[in-house]
Design a protein around this motif. Structure first.
Motif, mmCIF file in Angstrom:
data_model
loop_
_atom_site.group_PDB
_atom_site.id
_atom_site.type_symbol
_atom_site.label_atom_id
_atom_site.label_comp_id
_atom_site.label_asym_id
_atom_site.label_seq_id
_atom_site.Cartn_x
_atom_site.Cartn_y
_atom_site.Cartn_z
ATOM 1 N N THR A 42 0.834 -1.206 0.000
ATOM 2 C CA THR A 42 0.000 0.000 0.000
ATOM 3 C C THR A 42 0.867 1.254 0.000
ATOM 4 O O THR A 42 0.576 2.228 -0.698
ATOM 5 N N ILE A 43 1.959 1.213 0.764
ATOM 6 C CA ILE A 43 2.883 2.356 0.795
ATOM 7 C C ILE A 43 3.504 2.572 -0.581
ATOM 8 O O ILE A 43 3.559 3.693 -1.083
ATOM 9 N N GLU A 44 3.929 1.502 -1.217
ATOM 10 C CA GLU A 44 4.585 1.614 -2.530
ATOM 11 C C GLU A 44 3.624 2.111 -3.608
ATOM 12 O O GLU A 44 3.984 2.927 -4.446
ATOM 13 N N VAL A 45 2.430 1.574 -3.592
ATOM 14 C CA VAL A 45 1.455 1.895 -4.642
ATOM 15 C C VAL A 45 0.846 3.285 -4.443
ATOM 16 O O VAL A 45 0.404 3.919 -5.396
ATOM 17 N N GLU A 46 0.832 3.747 -3.227
ATOM 18 C CA GLU A 46 0.255 5.057 -2.910
ATOM 19 C C GLU A 46 -1.225 5.145 -3.285
ATOM 20 O O GLU A 46 -1.636 6.035 -4.028
ATOM 21 N N ALA A 47 -1.978 4.163 -2.800
ATOM 22 C CA ALA A 47 -3.423 4.182 -2.995
ATOM 23 C C ALA A 47 -4.043 3.744 -1.676
ATOM 24 O O ALA A 47 -3.340 3.394 -0.732
#
Lengths: 106, 106
Positions: A42-47
């Motif tokens: 979730t942190i990487e995807v930023e959604a």
DNA sequence: TTAAAATATGGTAAAATTACCATATTACCA
DNA sequence: TGGTAATATGGTAATTTTACCATATTTTAA
């Protein structure tokens, strides 16, 4: 060359559709290097977390990723070894198309 | 391992999206064997001619196919050599997922 | 037992995709 | 020149996809 049925193309398309999203491509890229849990992804995807969770469900549904539960966490990993070849092909298409466009501008 | 930008994943996704339709997968399968014109493809796909024409425009837009005009006819052909590897991967995912489902039923 | 963390899922509005019809465009032939 | 064949494109309704919010569920820790 064996003739394929519409059902077979629909099955293929379902897998390809699962691949057809920028966030899911990013997640697969990350998961190819190491397994990760939903929070990390979730942190990487930023959604939104729920959005990432649904993306993962789509990838899992078609068998592209697998899950391992550890306590309250879900660790995801890539379930097939052929993805890098897959991405190489996409990359090749992008490169050759770029070249075509440059040539057509001369 | 180079970090990729969102733009790069969007570019990849655009190519994968172009692949993500049963009729387009069928057309690519046919075009891998020989070049074909729109009328011939329309017969195979069993859809409206305008529908097939639009599918071809999508494949062409991302550089997956190329066109050769011959009189009033447009002959399409596959523009990259890596598609068979691509399809093998999809097929492998389908097969392994099928196996997983069978095993989980035991 | 409560609370908090991690994940999954139902609901929904917005955006994207799809298919077909109608029609425009181009090429060829009588 | 007029007609037909082949292909492409604008328009539109129906379907699908997507993202986020709210919330349910499960697990761990206080």
């Amino acid at each position: 060359m064996n003739k394929k049925t519409p059902k077979q193309y629909e099955a293929r398309a379902k897998v390809v559709k699962a691949l057809a999203h920028p966030s899911r491509l990013l997640m697969l890229d990350l998961l190819q290097q190491q397994e990760m849990n939903v929070r990390e992804l979730t942190i990487e995807v930023e959604a939104d977390q729920s959005t990432v969770s649904k993306h993962l469900a789509i990838l899992k549904e078609v068998g592209l990723v697998e899950v391992r539960k550890e306590g309250a966490m879900s660790y995801y990993r890539v379930a097939c070894g052929c993805l890098s070849g897959f991405f190489s092909c996409i990359e090749a298409v992008l490169q050759s198309d770029l070249k075509d466009r440059q040539e057509s501008m001369q």
